[in-house]
Design a protein around this motif. Structure first.
Motif, PDB file in Angstrom:
ATOM      1  N   TYR A 179     -10.397 -14.102 -11.633  1.00 28.34           N
ATOM      2  CA  TYR A 179     -10.711 -12.992 -12.531  1.00 28.34           C
ATOM      3  C   TYR A 179      -9.610 -11.929 -12.579  1.00 28.34           C
ATOM      4  CZ  TYR A 179     -15.327 -15.032 -12.911  1.00 28.34           C
ATOM      5  OH  TYR A 179     -16.369 -15.897 -13.156  1.00 28.34           O
ATOM      6  N   ASN A 180      -8.877 -11.746 -11.472  1.00 29.70           N
ATOM      7  CA  ASN A 180      -7.796 -10.748 -11.466  1.00 29.70           C
ATOM      8  C   ASN A 180      -6.426 -11.390 -11.656  1.00 29.70           C
ATOM      9  OD1 ASN A 180      -9.926  -9.131 -10.867  1.00 29.70           O
ATOM     10  ND2 ASN A 180      -9.096  -8.287  -8.975  1.00 29.70           N
ATOM     11  N   ASP A 181      -6.412 -12.723 -11.710  1.00 32.24           N
ATOM     12  CA  ASP A 181      -5.179 -13.485 -11.953  1.00 32.24           C
ATOM     13  C   ASP A 181      -4.067 -13.122 -10.961  1.00 32.24           C
ATOM     14  OD1 ASP A 181      -3.915 -15.505 -13.327  1.00 32.24           O
ATOM     15  OD2 ASP A 181      -2.958 -14.138 -14.750  1.00 32.24           O
ATOM     16  N   MET A 182      -4.453 -12.941  -9.689  1.00 35.46           N
ATOM     17  CA  MET A 182      -3.472 -12.589  -8.659  1.00 35.46           C
ATOM     18  C   MET A 182      -2.891 -13.852  -8.033  1.00 35.46           C
ATOM     19  SD  MET A 182      -5.540  -9.438  -6.826  1.00 35.46           S
ATOM     20  CE  MET A 182      -4.267  -8.968  -5.682  1.00 35.46           C
ATOM     21  N   SER A 183      -1.633 -13.771  -7.598  1.00 40.41           N
ATOM     22  CA  SER A 183      -1.006 -14.888  -6.887  1.00 40.41           C
ATOM     23  C   SER A 183      -1.565 -14.910  -5.457  1.00 40.41           C
ATOM     24  CB  SER A 183       0.509 -14.693  -6.843  1.00 40.41           C
ATOM     25  OG  SER A 183       0.826 -13.617  -5.973  1.00 40.41           O
ATOM     26  N   PHE A 184      -1.365 -16.028  -4.769  1.00 40.28           N
ATOM     27  CA  PHE A 184      -1.841 -16.106  -3.383  1.00 40.28           C
ATOM     28  C   PHE A 184      -1.077 -15.131  -2.483  1.00 40.28           C
ATOM     29  CE2 PHE A 184      -3.684 -20.080  -4.945  1.00 40.28           C
ATOM     30  CZ  PHE A 184      -4.982 -19.918  -4.495  1.00 40.28           C
ATOM     31  N   LYS A 185       0.161 -14.839  -2.831  1.00 40.31           N
ATOM     32  CA  LYS A 185       0.935 -13.834  -2.079  1.00 40.31           C
ATOM     33  C   LYS A 185       0.270 -12.464  -2.241  1.00 40.31           C
ATOM     34  CE  LYS A 185       4.787 -11.884  -0.302  1.00 40.31           C
ATOM     35  NZ  LYS A 185       4.223 -10.869   0.577  1.00 40.31           N
ATOM     36  N   GLU A 186      -0.094 -12.119  -3.487  1.00 43.90           N
ATOM     37  CA  GLU A 186      -0.760 -10.827  -3.740  1.00 43.90           C
ATOM     38  C   GLU A 186      -2.120 -10.777  -3.036  1.00 43.90           C
ATOM     39  OE1 GLU A 186       0.841  -9.694  -8.221  1.00 43.90           O
ATOM     40  OE2 GLU A 186      -0.617 -11.315  -8.005  1.00 43.90           O
ATOM     41  N   ILE A 187      -2.843 -11.891  -3.068  1.00 39.50           N
ATOM     42  CA  ILE A 187      -4.150 -11.956  -2.387  1.00 39.50           C
ATOM     43  C   ILE A 187      -3.955 -11.761  -0.889  1.00 39.50           C
ATOM     44  CG2 ILE A 187      -6.104 -13.455  -1.810  1.00 39.50           C
ATOM     45  CD1 ILE A 187      -5.734 -14.721  -4.628  1.00 39.50           C
ATOM     46  N   SER A 188      -2.919 -12.401  -0.345  1.00 36.48           N
ATOM     47  CA  SER A 188      -2.603 -12.277   1.073  1.00 36.48           C
ATOM     48  C   SER A 188      -2.336 -10.816   1.442  1.00 36.48           C
ATOM     49  CB  SER A 188      -1.391 -13.152   1.406  1.00 36.48           C
ATOM     50  OG  SER A 188      -0.882 -12.847   2.675  1.00 36.48           O
ATOM     51  N   ASP A 189      -1.517 -10.148   0.619  1.00 36.59           N
ATOM     52  CA  ASP A 189      -1.209  -8.729   0.865  1.00 36.59           C
ATOM     53  C   ASP A 189      -2.465  -7.867   0.759  1.00 36.59           C
ATOM     54  OD1 ASP A 189       1.425  -9.483   1.153  1.00 36.59           O
ATOM     55  OD2 ASP A 189       2.033  -8.858  -0.870  1.00 36.59           O
ATOM     56  N   ARG A 190      -3.292  -8.122  -0.250  1.00 37.68           N
ATOM     57  CA  ARG A 190      -4.487  -7.314  -0.494  1.00 37.68           C
ATOM     58  C   ARG A 190      -5.522  -7.470   0.607  1.00 37.68           C
ATOM     59  NH1 ARG A 190      -8.033  -6.415  -5.191  1.00 37.68           N
ATOM     60  NH2 ARG A 190      -6.509  -5.132  -6.205  1.00 37.68           N
ATOM     61  N   THR A 191      -5.708  -8.725   1.085  1.00 33.92           N
ATOM     62  CA  THR A 191      -6.791  -8.993   2.044  1.00 33.92           C
ATOM     63  C   THR A 191      -6.332  -8.941   3.499  1.00 33.92           C
ATOM     64  OG1 THR A 191      -6.392 -11.379   1.892  1.00 33.92           O
ATOM     65  CG2 THR A 191      -8.057 -10.452   0.403  1.00 33.92           C
ATOM     66  N   GLY A 192      -5.014  -8.942   3.724  1.00 33.71           N
ATOM     67  CA  GLY A 192      -4.516  -8.876   5.096  1.00 33.71           C
ATOM     68  C   GLY A 192      -4.600 -10.195   5.839  1.00 33.71           C
ATOM     69  N   VAL A 193      -4.691 -11.319   5.104  1.00 35.30           N
ATOM     70  CA  VAL A 193      -4.692 -12.634   5.746  1.00 35.30           C
ATOM     71  C   VAL A 193      -3.438 -13.377   5.301  1.00 35.30           C
ATOM     72  CG1 VAL A 193      -7.218 -12.749   5.859  1.00 35.30           C
ATOM     73  CG2 VAL A 193      -6.037 -13.754   3.892  1.00 35.30           C
ATOM     74  N   SER A 194      -3.102 -14.459   5.995  1.00 32.20           N
ATOM     75  CA  SER A 194      -1.909 -15.219   5.630  1.00 32.20           C
ATOM     76  C   SER A 194      -2.135 -15.942   4.298  1.00 32.20           C
ATOM     77  CB  SER A 194      -1.579 -16.237   6.720  1.00 32.20           C
ATOM     78  OG  SER A 194      -2.535 -17.284   6.705  1.00 32.20           O
ATOM     79  N   ILE A 195      -1.035 -16.350   3.667  1.00 36.75           N
ATOM     80  CA  ILE A 195      -1.134 -17.100   2.411  1.00 36.75           C
ATOM     81  C   ILE A 195      -1.922 -18.390   2.642  1.00 36.75           C
ATOM     82  CG2 ILE A 195       0.181 -18.386   0.675  1.00 36.75           C
ATOM     83  CD1 ILE A 195       2.371 -16.249   0.891  1.00 36.75           C
ATOM     84  N   ASN A 196      -1.651 -19.068   3.777  1.00 32.94           N
ATOM     85  CA  ASN A 196      -2.378 -20.309   4.080  1.00 32.94           C
ATOM     86  C   ASN A 196      -3.882 -20.073   4.209  1.00 32.94           C
ATOM     87  OD1 ASN A 196      -0.213 -22.007   3.954  1.00 32.94           O
ATOM     88  ND2 ASN A 196       0.222 -21.958   6.157  1.00 32.94           N
ATOM     89  N   THR A 197      -4.274 -18.962   4.817  1.00 30.20           N
ATOM     90  CA  THR A 197      -5.700 -18.639   4.943  1.00 30.20           C
ATOM     91  C   THR A 197      -6.307 -18.402   3.563  1.00 30.20           C
ATOM     92  OG1 THR A 197      -5.365 -17.700   7.138  1.00 30.20           O
ATOM     93  CG2 THR A 197      -7.376 -17.050   5.990  1.00 30.20           C
TER      94      THR A 197
END
Length: 194
Positions: free
Chosen positions: A151-169
């Motif tokens: 829904y927010n069309d975020m990359s996994f890198k952006e999601i990682s930064d936003r949520t504080g978890v690794s890209i793999n997580t």
């Protein structure tokens, strides 16, 4: 001498008490409006006639069971029945491709269709509601990643930064979210159409 118009509620009550003519009056009174509504969705006279008849079969069964309790709201109730039957028609007929659960799960492609006619608009609304309910059943961490990605069309890198978890997580949570959505769809036997 002016004829008194009998209300829908009175006609419904009379029909339930055994007056078959009361239903005929109701059908004649509302036929044009209900039929026009159905036709505006399906654009096929035969299909519209079938759905119109199915609508009143459902109305008759509900009234005979004594399950009608929409005091004074007969027409909106019948319109809702016809609307649901239109949706059922499009879901049952292969006019709309069904998603299979093989390969990449892409139900969200339904949500981005911009060239919608009336038929697709009805189905799109229904699918959006179904998808929203399905997503709500996911665990919070999976739901969060899925919402940010789809829904927010975020990359996994952006999601990682936003949520504080690794890209793999984040990738793992997305993968599990999609797997769990498939399981929920199978469990509830849901058909999502485009």
């Amino acid at each position: 001498m002016q004829r008194e118009i009998i209300t829908d509620a009175t006609l419904v009550s009379n029909y339930i008490k055994g007056n078959e003519g009361a239903l005929e009056t109701l059908i004649k009174r509302h036929k044009q409006r209900i039929y026009s509504f159905i036709y505006s969705k399906v654009y096929d006279r035969d299909v519209a006639e079938d759905i119109f008849q199915d609508t009143f079969i459902k109305v008759i069964r509900t009234l005979k069971r004594g399950a009608y309790n929409e005091e004074g709201k007969f027409l909106p109730w019948v319109m809702r029945i016809s609307h649901n039957l239109v949706i059922d028609y499009f879901r049952k007929n292969s006019r709309m491709p069904k998603f299979d659960n093989t390969g990449e799960f892409s139900i969200f492609s339904v949500l981005s269709d911009t060239s919608l006619n009336a038929e697709k608009t009805i189905i799109k609304e229904q699918v959006e509601n179904d998808v929203r309910r399905l997503v709500d059943e996911l665990p919070d961490d999976q739901k969060e990643v899925l919402m940010l990605r789809i829904y927010n069309d975020m990359s996994f890198k952006e999601i990682s930064d936003r949520t504080g978890v690794s890209i793999n997580t984040a990738l793992g949570r997305m993968r599990y979210a999609l797997i769990n959505l498939r399981k929920i769809i199978d469990k509830h036997n849901i058909v999502l159409t485009n």
